[in-house]
Design a protein around this motif. Structure first.
Motif, PDB file in Angstrom:
ATOM      1  N   MET A 122      -0.933   6.397  -0.585  1.00 22.88           N
ATOM      2  CA  MET A 122      -0.839   5.141  -1.188  1.00 22.88           C
ATOM      3  C   MET A 122       0.308   4.646  -0.810  1.00 22.88           C
ATOM      4  SD  MET A 122      -1.728   7.154  -4.440  1.00 22.88           S
ATOM      5  CE  MET A 122      -0.696   8.262  -4.023  1.00 22.88           C
ATOM      6  N   ASP A 123       0.081   3.002  -0.071  1.00 22.43           N
ATOM      7  CA  ASP A 123       1.075   2.421   0.107  1.00 22.43           C
ATOM      8  C   ASP A 123       1.569   1.385  -0.462  1.00 22.43           C
ATOM      9  OD1 ASP A 123       2.669   1.216   2.365  1.00 22.43           O
ATOM     10  OD2 ASP A 123       1.268   0.101   2.603  1.00 22.43           O
ATOM     11  N   LEU A 124       2.826   1.307  -0.397  1.00 24.58           N
ATOM     12  CA  LEU A 124       2.934   0.567  -1.965  1.00 24.58           C
ATOM     13  C   LEU A 124       3.000  -1.188  -2.148  1.00 24.58           C
ATOM     14  CD1 LEU A 124       7.153   1.719  -2.774  1.00 24.58           C
ATOM     15  CD2 LEU A 124       5.293   2.404  -4.165  1.00 24.58           C
ATOM     16  N   SER A 125       2.490  -1.429  -0.213  1.00 24.43           N
ATOM     17  CA  SER A 125       2.113  -2.854  -0.010  1.00 24.43           C
ATOM     18  C   SER A 125       0.752  -2.854   0.019  1.00 24.43           C
ATOM     19  CB  SER A 125       2.774  -3.036   1.846  1.00 24.43           C
ATOM     20  OG  SER A 125       2.204  -1.975   2.233  1.00 24.43           O
ATOM     21  N   ALA A 126      -0.565  -1.718  -0.548  1.00 22.16           N
ATOM     22  CA  ALA A 126      -1.443  -2.740  -0.415  1.00 22.16           C
ATOM     23  C   ALA A 126      -2.061  -3.504  -1.759  1.00 22.16           C
ATOM     24  CB  ALA A 126      -2.422  -1.105  -0.076  1.00 22.16           C
ATOM     25  N   VAL A 127      -1.246  -2.526  -2.841  1.00 18.39           N
ATOM     26  CA  VAL A 127      -1.272  -3.302  -3.853  1.00 18.39           C
ATOM     27  C   VAL A 127      -0.951  -4.653  -3.776  1.00 18.39           C
ATOM     28  CG1 VAL A 127      -1.712  -3.029  -6.450  1.00 18.39           C
ATOM     29  CG2 VAL A 127      -1.638  -0.162  -5.199  1.00 18.39           C
ATOM     30  N   ALA A 128       0.624  -4.558  -3.971  1.00 18.57           N
ATOM     31  CA  ALA A 128       0.928  -6.167  -3.455  1.00 18.57           C
ATOM     32  C   ALA A 128      -0.103  -6.980  -2.451  1.00 18.57           C
ATOM     33  CB  ALA A 128       2.143  -5.656  -3.183  1.00 18.57           C
ATOM     34  N   SER A 129      -0.895  -6.398  -1.302  1.00 21.71           N
ATOM     35  CA  SER A 129      -1.327  -6.983  -0.605  1.00 21.71           C
ATOM     36  C   SER A 129      -2.771  -7.307  -1.351  1.00 21.71           C
ATOM     37  CB  SER A 129      -1.614  -6.308   0.802  1.00 21.71           C
ATOM     38  OG  SER A 129      -0.337  -5.934   1.696  1.00 21.71           O
ATOM     39  N   ALA A 130      -2.778  -6.562  -2.190  1.00 25.39           N
ATOM     40  CA  ALA A 130      -4.085  -7.260  -3.640  1.00 25.39           C
ATOM     41  C   ALA A 130      -4.210  -8.480  -3.890  1.00 25.39           C
ATOM     42  CB  ALA A 130      -4.741  -6.023  -3.552  1.00 25.39           C
ATOM     43  N   ALA A 131      -2.655  -8.102  -4.686  1.00 25.33           N
ATOM     44  CA  ALA A 131      -3.032  -9.389  -5.486  1.00 25.33           C
ATOM     45  C   ALA A 131      -2.136 -10.155  -5.040  1.00 25.33           C
ATOM     46  CB  ALA A 131      -1.553  -8.818  -6.315  1.00 25.33           C
ATOM     47  N   LYS A 132      -1.365 -10.227  -4.380  1.00 27.14           N
ATOM     48  CA  LYS A 132      -1.315 -12.062  -3.284  1.00 27.14           C
ATOM     49  C   LYS A 132      -3.012 -12.383  -2.798  1.00 27.14           C
ATOM     50  CE  LYS A 132       1.002 -13.759   0.480  1.00 27.14           C
ATOM     51  NZ  LYS A 132       2.616 -13.729   1.658  1.00 27.14           N
ATOM     52  N   ALA A 133      -3.728 -11.864  -2.064  1.00 24.58           N
ATOM     53  CA  ALA A 133      -4.967 -11.677  -1.700  1.00 24.58           C
ATOM     54  C   ALA A 133      -5.807 -12.961  -2.970  1.00 24.58           C
ATOM     55  CB  ALA A 133      -5.854 -10.887  -1.092  1.00 24.58           C
ATOM     56  N   VAL A 134      -5.409 -11.870  -4.149  1.00 24.84           N
ATOM     57  CA  VAL A 134      -6.375 -12.806  -4.829  1.00 24.84           C
ATOM     58  C   VAL A 134      -5.521 -14.125  -5.793  1.00 24.84           C
ATOM     59  CG1 VAL A 134      -6.895 -12.018  -7.227  1.00 24.84           C
ATOM     60  CG2 VAL A 134      -7.405 -10.791  -6.095  1.00 24.84           C
ATOM     61  N   GLY A 135      -4.559 -13.498  -5.342  1.00 24.29           N
ATOM     62  CA  GLY A 135      -3.689 -14.884  -5.861  1.00 24.29           C
ATOM     63  C   GLY A 135      -2.439 -14.827  -6.925  1.00 24.29           C
ATOM     64  N   SER A 136      -2.491 -13.641  -7.481  1.00 25.92           N
ATOM     65  CA  SER A 136      -1.400 -12.804  -8.437  1.00 25.92           C
ATOM     66  C   SER A 136      -1.702 -12.332  -8.785  1.00 25.92           C
ATOM     67  CB  SER A 136      -0.865 -14.135  -9.315  1.00 25.92           C
ATOM     68  OG  SER A 136      -1.782 -14.359  -9.740  1.00 25.92           O
ATOM     69  N   GLN A 137      -0.608 -11.383  -9.082  1.00 30.05           N
ATOM     70  CA  GLN A 137      -0.992  -9.860 -10.126  1.00 30.05           C
ATOM     71  C   GLN A 137      -1.877 -10.209 -11.237  1.00 30.05           C
ATOM     72  OE1 GLN A 137       2.665  -7.999 -11.143  1.00 30.05           O
ATOM     73  NE2 GLN A 137       2.682  -8.177  -9.222  1.00 30.05           N
ATOM     74  N   GLY A 173     -10.470  -7.417  -0.257  1.00 30.32           N
ATOM     75  CA  GLY A 173     -10.610  -7.414   0.460  1.00 30.32           C
ATOM     76  C   GLY A 173      -9.419  -5.650   1.786  1.00 30.32           C
ATOM     77  N   VAL A 174      -8.910  -5.830   0.808  1.00 31.23           N
ATOM     78  CA  VAL A 174      -7.861  -4.464   1.384  1.00 31.23           C
ATOM     79  C   VAL A 174      -8.558  -2.926   1.208  1.00 31.23           C
ATOM     80  CG1 VAL A 174      -5.661  -3.673   0.680  1.00 31.23           C
ATOM     81  CG2 VAL A 174      -5.513  -6.116   0.375  1.00 31.23           C
ATOM     82  N   SER A 175      -8.787  -2.344   2.335  1.00 35.43           N
ATOM     83  CA  SER A 175      -9.573  -1.355   2.020  1.00 35.43           C
ATOM     84  C   SER A 175      -9.017  -0.752   0.999  1.00 35.43           C
ATOM     85  CB  SER A 175      -9.515  -0.966   3.268  1.00 35.43           C
ATOM     86  OG  SER A 175      -8.507  -0.012   4.102  1.00 35.43           O
ATOM     87  N   ARG A 176     -10.210   0.206   0.764  1.00 32.09           N
ATOM     88  CA  ARG A 176     -10.162   1.331  -0.368  1.00 32.09           C
ATOM     89  C   ARG A 176      -9.197   2.698  -0.114  1.00 32.09           C
ATOM     90  NH1 ARG A 176     -16.656   2.591  -0.798  1.00 32.09           N
ATOM     91  NH2 ARG A 176     -16.666   0.513  -0.479  1.00 32.09           N
ATOM     92  N   HIS A 177      -9.499   2.669   1.949  1.00 29.92           N
ATOM     93  CA  HIS A 177      -8.632   3.920   2.054  1.00 29.92           C
ATOM     94  C   HIS A 177      -7.277   3.619   1.854  1.00 29.92           C
ATOM     95  CE1 HIS A 177      -7.478   5.994   5.303  1.00 29.92           C
ATOM     96  NE2 HIS A 177      -6.159   5.750   5.998  1.00 29.92           N
ATOM     97  N   GLU A 178      -6.480   2.519   2.564  1.00 32.88           N
ATOM     98  CA  GLU A 178      -5.681   1.561   2.093  1.00 32.88           C
ATOM     99  C   GLU A 178      -4.955   1.979   0.685  1.00 32.88           C
ATOM    100  OE1 GLU A 178      -4.249  -2.268   3.973  1.00 32.88           O
ATOM    101  OE2 GLU A 178      -6.295  -1.763   4.709  1.00 32.88           O
ATOM    102  N   LEU A 179      -5.571   1.537  -0.437  1.00 36.42           N
ATOM    103  CA  LEU A 179      -5.390   1.562  -1.919  1.00 36.42           C
ATOM    104  C   LEU A 179      -5.274   3.207  -2.179  1.00 36.42           C
ATOM    105  CD1 LEU A 179      -7.699  -1.136  -3.025  1.00 36.42           C
ATOM    106  CD2 LEU A 179      -5.208  -1.413  -3.563  1.00 36.42           C
TER     107      LEU A 179
END
Length: 98
Positions: free
Chosen positions: A1-16, A52-58
């Protein structure tokens, strides 16, 4: 589980907070996911769809990277002309007269 994957997802959506709204949870839950890198299984597909962050990364433990399919490995063949015109010239199909 990559720490940056969740953060990237939050950034892609706009914010946490935006991601929390998409997931139907509190911003504190999303902050915890970002801090630990652990995404509950029930949220993975929603996060993927929204960010758009892949399920594999999450969650690589639940969604191992799939091997490529045969269609992905084969070269793409151009689609035939859909104009209705024959693709072979009529002179090449005429039979030679004896």
């Amino acid at each position: 589980m990559d720490l940056s994957a969740v953060a990237s997802a939050a950034k892609a959506v706009g914010s946490q907070t935006s991601l929390a709204k998409v997931l139907g949870c509190t911003p504190q839950n999303v902050q915890r996911m970002c801090a630990t890198g652990r995404v509950p299984a029930k949220h993975v597909l929603k996060i993927e769809a929204a960010s758009g962050v892949s399920r594999h990364e999450l969650r690589p433990d639940l969604y191992p990277e799939a091997s490529p399919t045969l269609n992905q490995m084969m070269p793409q063949i151009p689609v035939a002309d859909q104009s209705g015109k024959p693709s072979v010239h009529s002179s090449s199909t005429a039979q030679a007269s004896p």
